[in-house]
Design an enzyme around this catalytic site. Structure first.
Site, PDB file in Angstrom:
ATOM      1  N   GLY A  20      43.963 -13.769  62.350  1.00  0.00           N
ATOM      2  CA  GLY A  20      44.588 -14.382  60.318  1.00  0.00           C
ATOM      3  C   GLY A  20      43.405 -13.688  59.241  1.00  0.00           C
ATOM      4  N   GLU A  21      43.798 -14.233  59.196  1.00  0.00           N
ATOM      5  CA  GLU A  21      42.694 -14.230  57.750  1.00  0.00           C
ATOM      6  C   GLU A  21      43.053 -12.862  56.681  1.00  0.00           C
ATOM      7  OE1 GLU A  21      38.924 -15.265  58.601  1.00  0.00           O
ATOM      8  OE2 GLU A  21      38.996 -16.928  60.236  1.00  0.00           O
ATOM      9  N   GLY A  22      42.972 -12.128  56.497  1.00  0.00           N
ATOM     10  CA  GLY A  22      43.229 -11.134  56.284  1.00  0.00           C
ATOM     11  C   GLY A  22      42.076  -9.414  56.943  1.00  0.00           C
TER      12      GLY A  22
END
EC number: 2.4.2.21
Length: 354
Positions: free
Chosen positions: A318-320
């Site tokens: 995740g996180e980008g």
């Protein structure tokens, strides 16, 4: 606030298809066999159709990582305690997270957005403060968010997209941070795509078999408890979502209203994209799905949405992070479109017919 959302939805138009023939003609005139650059050609075409820029410049890039806590974490569905959410936000603000490294690598500005963390942060560079509430309620016993809270989160995300548009950004990316957020994301997929919970529930941050079975039971209970609230995409988001997911939905809607393409990250971000697509189906014209997550169920979700992720790297952070990596492919596709010589201009012989 409802009127603001209705105005936002009404502002979203499908991508202008009138340029398709001209784009394809240019791609076919590049000095290569037609179609030989595969997905890169498709990416260039989608970007140009979305923006309406027949001669696109390389876009200024921005990733927003939305952070929020989840009441359902109290059910023990994650391998990590909820206090990891603010700890990871601090790590991002100090430049030490994976998304910091990758956003720097691809030349994207990173904003960390507190939309629902159960912690109050002091002002800091790259931190956007738009907290709706300190964490969602436990969706296993009732609605995760009220309608008003959901509207606030959606509109906060949309406003960030508007600000990015006004600042000249031409490619946006989504990211998220929130312990236990694979649980609401899975619930949203199960309801909005009519997928079996057991088939799409994954291990998230690395839970064991016993906790996985418990997580499945919690999601099924949450869906049953909130069944009457899930008649619409908005109602489903309020009942089973989270603040960062709702903000991602709004971010995507706001970007689409301004004709700015968005690179969607992985399993969690895709749930925000799904809600946006259920609200306005033509939103998909503005979305690049960055990668096929290693999280169980993401493949079934991508298939149900009829979209093809750009990368398959077994990412599940995740996180980008996936969005950042995929932004490079958009840049590469546009460089191919802009910089390659053409048969008509380079005196290269074309394919012999017959």
């Amino acid at each position: 606030m409802k009127e603001k959302l209705e105005t936002l939805l009404a502002a979203i138009q499908p991508a202008d298809q009138t340029l398709r023939q001209a784009i394809q003609a240019h791609l076919d005139d590049l000095t290569k066999p037609q179609g030989s650059l595969g997905r890169l050609e498709e990416i260039a075409q989608q970007y140009i159709l979305a923006t309406g820029q027949i001669h696109p410049s390389l876009p200024k890039k921005k990733i927003c990582c939305f952070a929020g806590d989840h009441g359902v974490a109290a059910e023990g569905v994650s391998a990590f305690p909820a206090e990891v959410t603010p700890q990871m936000v601090y790590n991002m603000l100090h430049g030490g997270a994976a998304i910091n490294v990758l956003s720097r690598h691809v030349g994207a500005e990173l904003s960390v957005v507190d939309v629902g963390v159960n912690h109050d942060f002091a002002d800091a560079p790259n931190l956007v403060q738009c907290k709706v509430k300190r964490g969602s309620a436990n969706m296993a016993v009732g609605a995760a968010m009220s309608e008003t809270e959901t509207l606030q989160a959606i509109l906060a995300g949309a406003e960030l997209a508007f600000q990015a548009a006004d600042a000249g950004y031409g490619l946006l990316g989504t990211g998220e941070m929130g312990i236990a957020n694979t649980t609401p994301a899975t619930a949203l997929y199960a309801v909005l795509l009519n997928l079996p919970v057991e088939a799409i529930t994954g291990r998230g941050t690395g839970i064991d078999d016993a906790r996985l079975h418990h997580k499945i039971a919690v999601i099924e209970r949450a869906i049953a408890v909130n069944a009457e609230r899930c008649a619409t995409p908005f109602g489903t988001l309020a009942a089973l979502g989270g603040f960062e997911i709702a903000a991602i939905t709004g971010f995507i809607l706001g970007a689409a209203a301004r004709r700015i393409p968005v690179v969607v990250d992985g399993f969690i971000s895709s749930s925000g994209a799904l809600v946006a697509m259920k609200m306005v189906p033509s939103v998909v014209d503005y979305l690049f799905f960055s990668h096929l997550s290693a999280e169980q169920g993401h493949g079934a979700v991508m298939e149900a949405l009829g979209v093809r992720p750009m990368l398959s790297l077994d990412l599940r952070l995740g996180e980008g992070t996936g969005a950042a990596l995929a932004m490079q492919l958009v840049d590469a596709a546009l460089k191919i479109y802009n910089e390659m010589a053409t048969f008509s201009g380079a005196q290269v012989s074309e394919k012999i017919e017959g």
